[in-house]
Design a protein around this motif. Structure first.
Motif, PDB file in Angstrom:
ATOM      1  N   ALA A  20      21.989  22.068 -37.961  1.00  0.00           N
ATOM      2  CA  ALA A  20      21.351  23.235 -38.586  1.00  0.00           C
ATOM      3  C   ALA A  20      20.040  23.565 -37.879  1.00  0.00           C
ATOM      4  N   ALA A  21      19.286  22.550 -37.469  1.00  0.00           N
ATOM      5  CA  ALA A  21      18.037  22.777 -36.751  1.00  0.00           C
ATOM      6  C   ALA A  21      18.308  23.397 -35.379  1.00  0.00           C
ATOM      7  N   ILE A  22      19.334  22.907 -34.683  1.00  0.00           N
ATOM      8  CA  ILE A  22      19.710  23.501 -33.391  1.00  0.00           C
ATOM      9  C   ILE A  22      20.014  24.979 -33.582  1.00  0.00           C
ATOM     10  N   ASP A  23      20.816  25.297 -34.568  1.00  0.00           N
ATOM     11  CA  ASP A  23      21.193  26.682 -34.840  1.00  0.00           C
ATOM     12  C   ASP A  23      19.963  27.533 -35.128  1.00  0.00           C
ATOM     13  N   PHE A  24      19.070  27.037 -35.972  1.00  0.00           N
ATOM     14  CA  PHE A  24      17.853  27.769 -36.336  1.00  0.00           C
ATOM     15  C   PHE A  24      17.013  28.099 -35.106  1.00  0.00           C
ATOM     16  N   TYR A  25      16.705  27.097 -34.304  1.00  0.00           N
ATOM     17  CA  TYR A  25      15.805  27.302 -33.177  1.00  0.00           C
ATOM     18  C   TYR A  25      16.453  28.096 -32.037  1.00  0.00           C
ATOM     19  N   THR A  26      17.742  27.890 -31.782  1.00  0.00           N
ATOM     20  CA  THR A  26      18.381  28.616 -30.680  1.00  0.00           C
ATOM     21  C   THR A  26      18.792  30.029 -31.086  1.00  0.00           C
ATOM     22  N   LYS A  27      19.289  30.188 -32.281  1.00  0.00           N
ATOM     23  CA  LYS A  27      19.780  31.500 -32.723  1.00  0.00           C
ATOM     24  C   LYS A  27      18.641  32.451 -33.087  1.00  0.00           C
ATOM     25  N   HIS A  28      17.605  31.939 -33.723  1.00  0.00           N
ATOM     26  CA  HIS A  28      16.570  32.810 -34.267  1.00  0.00           C
ATOM     27  C   HIS A  28      15.257  32.848 -33.483  1.00  0.00           C
ATOM     28  N   LEU A  29      14.936  31.779 -32.741  1.00  0.00           N
ATOM     29  CA  LEU A  29      13.620  31.715 -32.112  1.00  0.00           C
ATOM     30  C   LEU A  29      13.649  31.601 -30.589  1.00  0.00           C
ATOM     31  N   GLY A  30      14.799  31.790 -29.986  1.00  0.00           N
ATOM     32  CA  GLY A  30      14.868  31.864 -28.533  1.00  0.00           C
ATOM     33  C   GLY A  30      14.784  30.552 -27.779  1.00  0.00           C
ATOM     34  N   PHE A  31      15.037  29.432 -28.439  1.00  0.00           N
ATOM     35  CA  PHE A  31      15.061  28.142 -27.754  1.00  0.00           C
ATOM     36  C   PHE A  31      16.424  27.947 -27.089  1.00  0.00           C
ATOM     37  N   THR A  32      16.462  27.074 -26.091  1.00  0.00           N
ATOM     38  CA  THR A  32      17.692  26.716 -25.390  1.00  0.00           C
ATOM     39  C   THR A  32      17.985  25.249 -25.658  1.00  0.00           C
ATOM     40  N   LEU A  33      19.242  24.947 -25.974  1.00  0.00           N
ATOM     41  CA  LEU A  33      19.635  23.554 -26.196  1.00  0.00           C
ATOM     42  C   LEU A  33      19.569  22.797 -24.875  1.00  0.00           C
ATOM     43  N   ARG A  34      18.836  21.703 -24.866  1.00  0.00           N
ATOM     44  CA  ARG A  34      18.700  20.866 -23.666  1.00  0.00           C
ATOM     45  C   ARG A  34      19.692  19.708 -23.719  1.00  0.00           C
ATOM     46  N   SER A  35      19.753  19.024 -24.880  1.00  0.00           N
ATOM     47  CA  SER A  35      20.731  17.945 -25.057  1.00  0.00           C
ATOM     48  C   SER A  35      20.951  17.734 -26.541  1.00  0.00           C
ATOM     49  N   ALA A  36      22.126  17.174 -26.851  1.00  0.00           N
ATOM     50  CA  ALA A  36      22.448  16.871 -28.249  1.00  0.00           C
ATOM     51  C   ALA A  36      23.183  15.545 -28.315  1.00  0.00           C
TER      52      ALA A  36
END
Length: 128
Positions: A20-36
């Motif tokens: 949910a945090a990944i979704d929030f930051y990437t979908k709404h605030l323009g962050f890019t997933l680096r690793s999971a």
């Protein structure tokens, strides 16, 4: 003293739900997933900011003392070009704000909460 790579700033947020945090930051605030490394951990980036998203199973969360589990006044600070447009866009997505817009000599800001309640300050400098 050993040299440290200071090309990015790293902040750790303890979160209840890493996906949910990944979704929030990437979908709404323009962050890019680096690793999971689900469900324990992920990191996302935006410019020189690396945000560590640590779930309950992560070493970062396990190292937190029990009496330190209350939210403080700390938050990440993201500069946006048009605060009013960002507020409208994020409200349209149903995201929870934790403050009204505050104006000061340096600019205008509002606080947004991520799914775990961590604060994100959206800020537009004065004169923009």
């Amino acid at each position: 003293m050993t040299a440290i790579d200071d090309s990015e700033a790293t902040v750790r947020y303890i979160v209840d739900d890493v996906p949910a945090a990944i979704d929030f930051y990437t979908k709404h605030l323009g962050f890019t997933l680096r690793s999971a490394h689900l469900p324990a951990f992920a990191d996302v980036t935006r410019g020189p900011l690396r945000l560590l998203l640590s779930g309950a199973a992560s070493s970062g969360a396990r190292a937190t003392p029990e009496d330190a589990n209350t939210a403080g006044r700390n938050r990440i600070h993201l500069i946006v070009a048009d605060l009013d447009a960002e507020i409208e866009r994020l409200r349209g997505a149903g995201l929870p704000f934790r403050s009204d817009v505050v104006s000061g000599p340096g600019g205008r800001q509002v606080l947004l909460a991520d799914p775990a309640g961590n604060l994100v300050e959206l800020f537009t400098p004065a004169g923009q």
